[in-house]
Write a protein that holds these residues in place. Structure first.
Motif, PDB file in Angstrom:
ATOM      1  N   VAL A   1      13.523  67.272  84.832  1.00 40.69           N
ATOM      2  CA  VAL A   1      13.346  68.464  85.675  1.00 40.69           C
ATOM      3  C   VAL A   1      11.863  68.754  85.852  1.00 40.69           C
ATOM      4  CG1 VAL A   1      13.718  70.960  85.789  1.00 40.69           C
ATOM      5  CG2 VAL A   1      15.548  69.460  84.987  1.00 40.69           C
TER       6      VAL A   1
ATOM      7  N   ASN B   1      25.778  80.704  85.123  1.00 38.02           N
ATOM      8  CA  ASN B   1      25.321  79.312  84.976  1.00 38.02           C
ATOM      9  C   ASN B   1      26.196  78.529  83.990  1.00 38.02           C
ATOM     10  OD1 ASN B   1      23.776  77.111  85.625  1.00 38.02           O
ATOM     11  ND2 ASN B   1      22.052  77.643  84.292  1.00 38.02           N
TER      12      ASN B   1
ATOM     13  N   ALA C   1      18.201  67.640  91.599  1.00 40.28           N
ATOM     14  CA  ALA C   1      17.056  66.907  91.057  1.00 40.28           C
ATOM     15  C   ALA C   1      16.225  66.414  92.241  1.00 40.28           C
ATOM     16  CB  ALA C   1      17.552  65.724  90.228  1.00 40.28           C
TER      17      ALA C   1
ATOM     18  N   GLY D   1      23.689  70.143  81.094  1.00 39.33           N
ATOM     19  CA  GLY D   1      22.450  69.384  80.959  1.00 39.33           C
ATOM     20  C   GLY D   1      22.420  68.170  81.876  1.00 39.33           C
ATOM     21  N   ARG D   2      23.471  67.979  82.673  1.00 39.88           N
ATOM     22  CA  ARG D   2      23.517  66.823  83.580  1.00 39.88           C
ATOM     23  C   ARG D   2      22.807  67.109  84.889  1.00 39.88           C
ATOM     24  NH1 ARG D   2      26.086  62.062  84.863  1.00 39.88           N
ATOM     25  NH2 ARG D   2      26.881  61.878  82.760  1.00 39.88           N
ATOM     26  N   TYR D   3      22.848  68.369  85.340  1.00 46.34           N
ATOM     27  CA  TYR D   3      22.320  68.707  86.657  1.00 46.34           C
ATOM     28  C   TYR D   3      21.149  69.680  86.545  1.00 46.34           C
ATOM     29  CZ  TYR D   3      26.851  66.805  87.868  1.00 46.34           C
ATOM     30  OH  TYR D   3      27.939  65.988  87.965  1.00 46.34           O
ATOM     31  N   GLY D   4      20.248  69.613  87.526  1.00 48.39           N
ATOM     32  CA  GLY D   4      19.161  70.584  87.571  1.00 48.39           C
ATOM     33  C   GLY D   4      17.965  70.037  88.302  1.00 48.39           C
TER      34      GLY D   4
ATOM     35  N   GLU E   1      17.057  76.558  85.642  1.00 42.51           N
ATOM     36  CA  GLU E   1      16.912  75.339  86.452  1.00 42.51           C
ATOM     37  C   GLU E   1      17.753  74.163  85.941  1.00 42.51           C
ATOM     38  OE1 GLU E   1      12.630  75.034  86.525  1.00 42.51           O
ATOM     39  OE2 GLU E   1      12.534  76.107  88.440  1.00 42.51           O
ATOM     40  N   THR E   2      18.392  74.351  84.791  1.00 41.07           N
ATOM     41  CA  THR E   2      19.266  73.304  84.257  1.00 41.07           C
ATOM     42  C   THR E   2      20.652  73.905  84.050  1.00 41.07           C
ATOM     43  OG1 THR E   2      17.378  72.401  83.082  1.00 41.07           O
ATOM     44  CG2 THR E   2      19.524  71.601  82.400  1.00 41.07           C
ATOM     45  N   ASP E   3      21.672  73.112  84.284  1.00 44.74           N
ATOM     46  CA  ASP E   3      23.035  73.659  84.170  1.00 44.74           C
ATOM     47  C   ASP E   3      23.547  73.599  82.726  1.00 44.74           C
ATOM     48  OD1 ASP E   3      23.724  70.965  83.820  1.00 44.74           O
ATOM     49  OD2 ASP E   3      25.637  71.256  84.831  1.00 44.74           O
TER      50      ASP E   3
ATOM     51  N   VAL F   1      22.562  75.170  90.243  1.00 44.77           N
ATOM     52  CA  VAL F   1      21.153  74.819  90.000  1.00 44.77           C
ATOM     53  C   VAL F   1      20.619  73.973  91.157  1.00 44.77           C
ATOM     54  CG1 VAL F   1      21.174  74.947  87.475  1.00 44.77           C
ATOM     55  CG2 VAL F   1      21.996  72.870  88.602  1.00 44.77           C
TER      56      VAL F   1
ATOM     57  N   SER G   1      12.737  78.142  83.622  1.00 46.64           N
ATOM     58  CA  SER G   1      13.365  76.900  83.142  1.00 46.64           C
ATOM     59  C   SER G   1      14.837  77.067  82.754  1.00 46.64           C
ATOM     60  CB  SER G   1      12.565  76.297  81.991  1.00 46.64           C
ATOM     61  OG  SER G   1      12.636  77.158  80.886  1.00 46.64           O
TER      62      SER G   1
END
Ligand code: FAD
Ligand code: LAC
Ligand code: ZN
Length: 477
Positions: free
Chosen positions: A1, A80, A91, A42-45, A37-39, A88, A34
């Motif tokens: 990220v 979230n 990437a 932890g896979r997306y963002g 900005e991440t889901d 989010v 921050s």
């Protein structure tokens, strides 16, 4: 990220946003942004220019006007806890065109007001940022209950549940979020405010905004408030943890439960590998004898104002069962339900140990196709060399397939979702399409259907500022 403070920066937009909500609610500092900005998985963002926290509908409308004027991308977010990457930013490399536009996350958590419970109508009006748990608490304080429940209740919000048409364990009795929304207020991309919170049980007066917005995953408008249905608070609940020889036996039990007229409140399923994982995570033995590798566990809840234990036990007695544990005391029930409720947490812990986010698919098939679906998913996991953790909501044929340590998630997705479509199922039962499955939507929607959906989207959001790339893939502009 990428969390550089100046990524996608746009000074005139920043000024307009500060004018709209005040400087304290425009988070520009990378450290403050921050967490948004991440889901959850932890896979997306991806990076944003700022996180905006409007507190009123007027302020949100001003934010939307500013973003629309600047062609800025708006990512609506609340709890979230979404599992498909819709809450989010994408990437960087996934969306070159969109990364050229400034991207803001609009956090709706400040819309946290709860109106008085209307006991006659059995309704309440709540802000979009109210959590499921607070909705439940408000209902219970008035002697009623909320019809929806799932494990993310302390963080997931009404706006998020509306946007994803969330489900959970009580769908068997009360339906999904779609059935609970009797009124809605939302802000569209150009700042228009639409909808009604009157909650009239009968009204036919033009377009029905709840029908359009529920399940739209933040792509058509941002929900600010909703008028929600409430249900009775039952005096007695009984929970059974049932170990069975096969999915076939589980479906036979489901049929018996339904035809018996028992006051069903939940019928959940846990596959053996998933039970092993959660047993390890909780550090407690399975409440009933664990099933064999080809067996399954079903958790049944019945709730009523009379004690439904005898009805449930009588139905279980007629079914083909390996072992059963029954809980009626609230503390025992809670302990039993943890084996289902804490499954996603157990998977997240296993993902952390593996150092890679789990690949999740939320699908549903007709009950008659459940065995075929599970076999195909199992084979896909075997071929990939990963571990499949599956569980879900049996009554809706809704299974969460979690591929722990998947080496080739795209291949698994193509194979499993292709099979789901072939079996007459859906590639998303309750989590939504998000970014995760946008490329696969064509499997269950025709080209005409997708074109019509795109036309509605373009009519309401001509500059494609609201969650582009979510639900419908972003195309060349
Ligand atoms: P977010 O994650 O913030 O957003 C989700 C989507 O909604 C995004 O596309 C976002 O853009 C959009 N959105 C958010 N707020 C608004 C708004 N006000 N207006 C317009 N769009 C908006 N889901 C189920 O259905 N059933 C379950 O049983 C279930 N169990 C879960 C258990 C765990 C442990 C976790 C982590 C998640 C679970 N989920 C479940 C998924 C998730 O909790 C739901 O999708 C939930 O509805 C998301 O709410 P949220 O407030 O966190 O939304
Ligand atoms: C559940 C979530 C993952 O059913 O939907 O636990
Ligand atoms: Zn679920």
């Amino acid at each position: 990220v990428d969390a550089r403070p100046d990524s996608n920066g746009d000074p005139t937009l920043t000024t307009a946003l500060i004018d709209a909500v005040g400087a304290d609610d425009v988070l520009i500092d990378a450290d403050l942004r921050s967490g948004y900005e991440t889901d959850w998985t932890g896979r997306y963002g991806g990076p944003s220019m700022a996180v905006i926290r409007p507190r009123t509908t007027d302020a949100l409308a001003a934010v939307m006007r500013a973003c629309n004027d600047h062609g800025a991308v708006v990512i609506p977010q609340a709890g979230n806890t979404g599992l498909v990457g819709g809450s989010v930013p994408p990437a960087g490399q996934e969306s070159v065109q969109d990364s050229e536009r400034p991207t803001v996350i609009v956090s709706m958590r400040s819309f946290d007001d709860i109106g008085p419970v209307d006991r006659d109508a059995m309704q309440v009006t709540v802000g979009a940022g109210v959590t499921l748990a607070r909705w439940q608490a408000a209902a219970r304080a008035a002697g009623l209950d909320a019809p929806l429940d799932f494990a993310a209740r302390d963080s997931a919000t009404i706006g998020g549940a509306i946007a994803t048409n969330a489900g959970g364990s009580r769908v068997v009795r009360f339906g999904t979020m779609r059935q609970q929304v009797v009124g809605i207020e939302a802000v569209l991309a150009d700042g228009s405010v639409v909808g009604s919170l009157s909650g009239l049980p009968k009204e036919t007066a033009g377009m029905h905004w709840p029908s359009l917005l529920v399940g739209s995953e933040g792509t058509l408008g941002i929900v600010t408030r909703a008028r929600l249905r409430l249900v009775p608070r039952f005096a007695h609940t009984v929970t059974a943890f049932v170990s069975l020889k096969s999915i076939g036996d589980a479906l036979d039990l489901l049929r018996r439960l339904r035809t018996s007229g028992a006051p069903l409140d939940a019928v959940e399923v846990i596959q053996p590998e998933a039970l092993d994982l959660v047993v390890d995570h909780l550090g407690r033995p399975s409440p009933a004898a664990p099933p064999s590798a080809t067996g399954t566990v079903v958790i049944v809840e019945c709730a009523a104002n009379h004690d439904p234990t005898d009805e449930l036990v009588a139905t279980l007695a007629d079914a083909s069962i390996v072992d059963t544990a029954i809980a009626t005391d609230p503390r025992q029930r809670e302990a039993m339900l943890e084996f289902r409720d804490r499954m996603t947490e157990a998977i997240a812990a296993a993902s952390t140990r593996l150092g890679t986010p789990t690949f999740k698919l939320d699908v549903a098939v007709p009950l008659s196709a459940l065995d075929d679906l599970l076999s195909e998913a199992e084979q896909a996991a075997l071929d990939d060399g990963c571990r499949l953790i599956s569980f879900g909501h049996l009554a809706e044929g809704n299974i969460h397939l979690n591929h722990l340590g998947a080496l080739d998630p795209d291949r698994i997705a193509r194979r499993v979702l292709g099979e789901v479509a072939r079996l007459g199922g859906t590639i998303s039962a309750e989590h939504g399409i998000g970014r995760a499955k946008a490329a696969h939507l064509h499997l269950i929607r025709s080209a005409d259907d997708l074109r019509a959906q795109q036309a509605i989207k373009t009519a309401l959001d001509p500059n494609a500022i609201l969650n582009p790339g979510v639900v419908i893939e972003t195309r060349e502009r």
